[in-house]
Design an enzyme around this catalytic site. Structure first.
Site, mmCIF file in Angstrom:
data_model
loop_
_atom_site.group_PDB
_atom_site.id
_atom_site.type_symbol
_atom_site.label_atom_id
_atom_site.label_comp_id
_atom_site.label_asym_id
_atom_site.label_seq_id
_atom_site.Cartn_x
_atom_site.Cartn_y
_atom_site.Cartn_z
ATOM 1 N N ARG A 86 44.382 13.728 111.645
ATOM 2 C CA ARG A 86 43.092 14.018 111.040
ATOM 3 C C ARG A 86 43.187 15.267 110.185
ATOM 4 N NH1 ARG A 86 38.470 13.852 115.447
ATOM 5 N NH2 ARG A 86 39.417 12.577 117.054
ATOM 6 N N SER B 112 35.375 9.280 105.529
ATOM 7 C CA SER B 112 35.472 8.516 106.762
ATOM 8 C C SER B 112 35.394 9.494 107.921
ATOM 9 C CB SER B 112 36.796 7.759 106.818
ATOM 10 O OG SER B 112 37.824 8.607 107.233
ATOM 11 N N ALA B 113 34.976 9.002 109.063
ATOM 12 C CA ALA B 113 34.719 9.894 110.198
ATOM 13 C C ALA B 113 35.986 10.601 110.664
ATOM 14 C CB ALA B 113 34.108 9.111 111.344
ATOM 15 N N CYS B 114 37.147 10.016 110.394
ATOM 16 C CA CYS B 114 38.385 10.605 110.910
ATOM 17 C C CYS B 114 39.111 11.439 109.884
ATOM 18 C CB CYS B 114 39.310 9.515 111.436
ATOM 19 S SG CYS B 114 39.998 8.502 110.122
ATOM 20 N N GLY B 115 38.403 11.839 108.808
ATOM 21 C CA GLY B 115 39.089 12.609 107.788
ATOM 22 C C GLY B 115 39.937 11.718 106.908
#
Lengths: 281, 281
Positions: A86, B112-115
């Site tokens: 991440r 996106s939520a995870c980078g």
């Protein structure tokens, strides 16, 4: 150790030499995107070499004018060990910090009817509060000549990959304080200045910043933002870099190699003999 | 001649050598901001070396995915001779071209939520339509070794300032088609590809692009956008550049110096002896 490993990749390549092709293993400088955000507010995405990500973000926010002091940052959060894929840093700002949409992408002001020019670009930096570095230090030419060998000795990744830029801070007597490497020249400088910001060392009024590549316009801008009086590089600056250094009073040295360098701006901070200057030779 | 003059500045500097300081005149690579707009719609501002501005804008718009063919550009207007201080290009697009706010500054997709990661970045380029260059040309290693000397011979500004990057297009047999220089590596590539676009020569399915600096991620991306099968550089590529070249089928050569080079991706396009490959040495 962990961060060091993330900055290098090992891969199989084919080396061709004089008609003979051989499969060999080769080191590559790592490059990955990093997303910066503050909660749900996007601050931008940059390509960088992993490692020292908090310093990179702190230095970027500071030299870009989004924050103006250490206290403007409440926290910089990176993912924990188990989620190293991440690539993001979550920034919590002091409530006084004003974020505008697009503030981190609008690096230059455009929009006047006659287009933009170097003069307008520099005027915009003055409006942002950039001022002549406050420093009365007189730097020794012999000390400057000793800096590139110290930087090379300290660079651990460059020798293996050939692909990284470096930036290093030195004390007035030439002592190395910190060196940071990155695939991007600006990132190496942001990491170095971010290190100083997080360590409460800004402004860097007596320090020398040495960069492995060119001393371009944006590197000059970042140096002045950090209060650095002397920027040195081993290569050539651009015309706009020289213009900005002269107008905002940064001492700019280029082609620092062996026992030779060129002073492009602010030579009053370098102890060269006045008689030699006028006498020529 | 006019454009050539604009790419160089002459200035007074102090040269220090072995304790002796001398005032000398020195050439600087010119760097000035260029504003791109379409009527009142701002397309962005970039720092560049003046000269070949229309090519720069055309190449930038094409490699960034804003336009996809020559016909998408109705006109590129730069100021006339009497207003050379006005650093802007006004673009008139074909009515079919869709411009979104921020489309020219959002080079990477985030959110996106995870980078973000290298894989997501490459997936985004696939969504934009980047495909494996269509080429069946087999390139001769000896021809490749002959390119850097030809580029150096053609570079007129670099020798004087030491501050410019170059990009050059060669035919499959090593004939130099065009060379462009700029203070920014990406700009030199955009000018080269913009030249080809405006000359109706895209895609460049049999050509070699040689760059004087590193073959980084964005240079790989631009090469693939132009359909170029082989990108060569005199220096090291990054990990993400190699990853993108491998996934999208670009042949990537680095450290092209003298009679040696390294193939990082797509070696099927280079005529190396298979027996030598397996035999090693």
């Amino acid at each position: 150790m962990k961060q060091k490993k993330r900055s290098i990749d090992l891969t199989q390549v084919t080396q061709w030499e004089d008609g003979i092709a051989t499969r060999v293993e080769d080191y590559l400088a790592a490059e990955e995107p990093l997303e910066m955000r503050s909660g749900n507010f996007p601050l931008g995405v940059t390509l960088r070499t992993p490692g020292n990500d908090e310093e990179l973000v702190a230095g970027f926010l500071f030299t870009d004018g989004i924050i103006s002091r250490r206290e403007d940052l409440i926290s910089l959060q990176t993912p924990g060990d188990k989620t190293i894929e991440r690539n993001f840093v979550d920034v919590t700002f002091h409530p006084d910090v004003q974020l505008e949409a697009g503030s981190t992408t609008r690096r230059f002001s455009a929009g006047s009817a006659c287009g933009v020019c170097g003069k307008a670009t520099i005027a915009e930096l003055r409006r942002r509060g950039l001022r002549r570095p406050k420093s009365t230090t007189l730097f020794d030419p012999e000390m400057l000549c000793g800096l590139p060998p110290r930087l090379r000795a300290a660079q651990d990744v460059f020798a293996r990959t050939g692909g990284l830029h470096a930036a290093a801070l030195f004390s007035p007597t030439g002592e190395l304080l910190v060196v940071r490497e990155d695939i991007g020249r600006h990132n190496a400088v942001d990491k170095t200045i971010g290190w100083a910001l997080l360590a409460g060392r800004l402004p860097l009024s007596d320090h020398v910043l040495l960069v492995s590549g060119r001393g371009g316009f944006e590197i000059v801008q970042k140096s002045i933002a950090a209060g650095i009086p002397l920027l040195a590089s081993v290569s050539a600056p651009s015309s706009l870099a020289v213009q900005l250094a002269r107008e905002l009073g940064l001492t700019l040295v280029g082609f620092l190699r062996g026992r030779r360098f060129v002073i492009y701006a602010g030579e009053e901070r370098i102890a060269v003999s006045a008689s030699a200057l006028h006498g020529g030779s």
